[in-house]
Scaffold this active site. Structure first.
Site, PDB file in Angstrom:
ATOM      1  N   SER A 124     -61.163   2.057  -9.510  1.00  0.00           N
ATOM      2  CA  SER A 124     -61.513   3.377 -10.112  1.00  0.00           C
ATOM      3  C   SER A 124     -60.253   3.938 -10.594  1.00  0.00           C
ATOM      4  CB  SER A 124     -61.946   4.451  -8.851  1.00  0.00           C
ATOM      5  OG  SER A 124     -61.704   5.489  -9.074  1.00  0.00           O
ATOM      6  N   TYR A 148     -60.432   7.503   0.448  1.00  0.00           N
ATOM      7  CA  TYR A 148     -61.118   6.550  -0.623  1.00  0.00           C
ATOM      8  C   TYR A 148     -60.394   6.132  -1.267  1.00  0.00           C
ATOM      9  CZ  TYR A 148     -63.636   5.950  -4.875  1.00  0.00           C
ATOM     10  OH  TYR A 148     -63.830   5.452  -5.940  1.00  0.00           O
ATOM     11  N   LYS A 152     -59.047   1.823  -2.449  1.00  0.00           N
ATOM     12  CA  LYS A 152     -59.187   1.386  -3.722  1.00  0.00           C
ATOM     13  C   LYS A 152     -57.761   0.632  -4.112  1.00  0.00           C
ATOM     14  CE  LYS A 152     -63.416   1.880  -4.975  1.00  0.00           C
ATOM     15  NZ  LYS A 152     -64.396   0.677  -4.911  1.00  0.00           N
TER      16      LYS A 152
HETATM   17  N1  UFG Z   1     -66.777  19.948 -10.641  1.00  0.00           N
HETATM   18  C1  UFG Z   1     -67.183  21.218 -10.652  1.00  0.00           C
HETATM   19  N2  UFG Z   1     -68.122  21.539  -9.903  1.00  0.00           N
HETATM   20  C2  UFG Z   1     -69.034  20.540  -9.314  1.00  0.00           C
HETATM   21  C3  UFG Z   1     -68.408  19.309  -9.031  1.00  0.00           C
HETATM   22  C4  UFG Z   1     -67.432  18.793  -9.753  1.00  0.00           C
HETATM   23  O1  UFG Z   1     -66.820  22.008 -11.330  1.00  0.00           O
HETATM   24  O2  UFG Z   1     -69.771  20.916  -8.336  1.00  0.00           O
HETATM   25  C5  UFG Z   1     -65.527  19.457 -11.618  1.00  0.00           C
HETATM   26  C6  UFG Z   1     -64.547  18.894 -10.836  1.00  0.00           C
HETATM   27  O3  UFG Z   1     -63.577  19.905 -10.245  1.00  0.00           O
HETATM   28  C7  UFG Z   1     -63.719  17.960 -11.774  1.00  0.00           C
HETATM   29  C8  UFG Z   1     -64.991  17.577 -12.579  1.00  0.00           C
HETATM   30  O4  UFG Z   1     -66.073  18.410 -12.474  1.00  0.00           O
HETATM   31  O5  UFG Z   1     -62.826  18.808 -12.536  1.00  0.00           O
HETATM   32  C9  UFG Z   1     -65.419  16.312 -12.381  1.00  0.00           C
HETATM   33  O6  UFG Z   1     -65.630  16.026 -10.904  1.00  0.00           O
HETATM   34  P1  UFG Z   1     -66.458  14.808 -10.073  1.00  0.00           P
HETATM   35  O7  UFG Z   1     -66.563  15.338  -8.657  1.00  0.00           O
HETATM   36  O8  UFG Z   1     -67.619  14.617 -10.951  1.00  0.00           O
HETATM   37  O9  UFG Z   1     -65.516  13.565 -10.270  1.00  0.00           O
HETATM   38  P2  UFG Z   1     -63.849  13.532 -10.133  1.00  0.00           P
HETATM   39  O10 UFG Z   1     -63.115  13.253 -11.515  1.00  0.00           O
HETATM   40  O11 UFG Z   1     -63.418  14.394  -9.280  1.00  0.00           O
HETATM   41  O12 UFG Z   1     -63.963  12.257  -9.374  1.00  0.00           O
HETATM   42  C10 UFG Z   1     -64.417  10.816  -9.962  1.00  0.00           C
HETATM   43  C11 UFG Z   1     -65.199  10.272  -8.750  1.00  0.00           C
HETATM   44  C12 UFG Z   1     -64.187   9.652  -7.643  1.00  0.00           C
HETATM   45  C13 UFG Z   1     -62.861   9.256  -8.424  1.00  0.00           C
HETATM   46  C14 UFG Z   1     -62.481   9.917  -9.384  1.00  0.00           C
HETATM   47  C15 UFG Z   1     -61.090   9.467 -10.181  1.00  0.00           C
HETATM   48  O13 UFG Z   1     -66.337  10.832  -7.978  1.00  0.00           O
HETATM   49  O14 UFG Z   1     -64.494   8.634  -6.922  1.00  0.00           O
HETATM   50  O15 UFG Z   1     -63.287  10.523 -10.586  1.00  0.00           O
HETATM   51  O16 UFG Z   1     -61.475   8.354 -10.784  1.00  0.00           O
HETATM   52  F1  UFG Z   1     -62.043   9.011  -7.279  1.00  0.00           F
END
Ligand code: UFG
Length: 339
Positions: A124, A148, A152
């Site tokens: 990841s 988590y 990785k």
């Molecule tokens: N976000 C919101 N509202 C939500 C969910 C997410 O505004 O309800 C925002 C987050 O703040 C972020 C973006 O949307 O700016 C993406 O969030 P995600 O949770 O979809 O994804 P992340 O980038 O935080 O995390 C993902 C994977 C993780 C991994 C990470 C880095 O879920 O497993 O990418 O690779 F670790």
């Protein structure tokens, strides 16, 4: 090739299995079904037009894993199985270390004993930690901000150490950015249990009426519109990246290969929401909330190495990702059936 796919019933795993079968590979899925519904198997079989060989057990069971390798002739492993919810990993760190490291150790032992040397690993972009400059390149140092992420980083290290001891190994560490989208048929997609942690499934559940509105975590990041920026990649492109990596490993000179799988394009939360509104044909309610702990402003890949070495490139657009997600979610408002 006869390919063992761990976690083959999961989101990325299921899409990869369909593509592997379409390419003529023999696929053997192992999945514990703790985070996947068994009904995904019938959907895979409907798309491939053939029965799927599935074994329901937990790969942390070393004896069971070794028995499988003894009974079946396996040419390569694609290792998707693992827990992946960041917040849950903070609450249940021991479960995350035990499960994610346990499955990897058990697979490596069985591979060693039975002479299997080829493995593609679901890593990841989380391994780039909190302060990595964008676009993120494979040479960056690795670190993590939650258990988590550490699983990785640690699994990557375990593979590197195993490869020093056994230079015959051919292992790909695939660093995914943000997988979204669904199969274009609308019959397979992402089906998180409970309240979605990730953005795309949350938006899709708002669109289908399961959630009232999207909460946007932070509107004051130093980004194009103040919301977080990520590199969303269509799961079909991601699946194709695994198959390209598997092919490439058969001619690799080095035991360890590291490839970013992303588009190289950043998209903000608001931009993704707007694209989804175009796909579903209506405005979706949202509110700006405080930042979520542990989030970074921007994450996107430099995919140059994968483009050059794998002959692979992500081709689906943000609109494709939203259209396909909406087809899946509108046809399956509650995800896969229970029975
Ligand atoms: N976000 C919101 N509202 C939500 C969910 C997410 O505004 O309800 C925002 C987050 O703040 C972020 C973006 O949307 O700016 C993406 O969030 P995600 O949770 O979809 O994804 P992340 O980038 O935080 O995390 C993902 C994977 C993780 C991994 C990470 C880095 O879920 O497993 O990418 O690779 F670790």
């Amino acid at each position: 090739m006869r390919v063992l796919v761990s976690g083959g019933a999961g989101f990325v795993g299921s899409h990869t299995v369909v593509q592997l079968v379409a390419e003529g590979h023999h696929v053997l899925v192992v999945d514990s079904f703790v985070n996947a519904k068994p009904s995904v198997v019938a959907r895979i079989e409907a798309l491939t037009g053939q029965p799927l060989d599935v074994r329901a057990f937990d790969l942390t069971d070393r004896d069971r894993t070794e028995r499988l390798f003894a009974e079946e002739s396996i040419d390569a492993v694609i290792h998707f199985a693992g827990f992946k919810a960041v917040g849950e990993s903070v609450e249940r760190p021991v479960d995350y270390y035990e499960n994610n490291l346990g499955t990897t150790l058990s697979l490596l032992r069985a591979m060693e004993k039975h002479g299997v040397t080829t493995l593609v690993f679901s890593s990841s972009a989380t391994v780039y930690g909190a302060d990595a400059p964008v676009p993120m390149r494979e040479e960056l140092p690795t670190s993590a901000t939650n258990p988590y992420g550490w699983t990785k980083v640690m699994q990557e290290q375990i593979f590197r150490d195993a490869a020093v001891a056994d230079p015959a190994l051919r292992i790909a560490l695939l660093r995914y950015f943000n997988p979204v989208g669904a199969h274009p048929s609308g019959t397979m997609g992402e089906d998180p249990a409970g309240i979605p942690n990730n953005l795309m499934p949350f938006i899709a559940q708002v669109a289908v009426g399961r959630r009232e509105k999207l909460g946007i975590f932070g509107g004051d990041y130093p980004t194009v519109d103040g919301t977080g920026v990520r590199d969303y990649i269509h799961v079909e492109d991601l699946a194709a990246g695994h198959i390209a990596a598997l092919h490439r490993l058969t001619q690799a000179d080095e035991p360890i290969s590291v490839w970013n799988l992303g588009t190289g394009q950043g998209t903000s939360v608001l931009q993704l929401l707007r694209a989804f509104e175009r796909a579903c044909g209506r405005e979706l309610p949202y509110e700006i909330l405080p930042r979520r702990a542990g989030d970074i402003a921007e994450s996107y890949a430099d995919p140059t190495r994968a483009n050059a070495e794998l002959g692979w490139r992500a081709t689906r657009t943000i609109d494709d990702m939203c259209v396909d997600t909406w087809r899946w979610q509108s046809q399956n408002p509650h995800g896969y059936p229970d029975a």
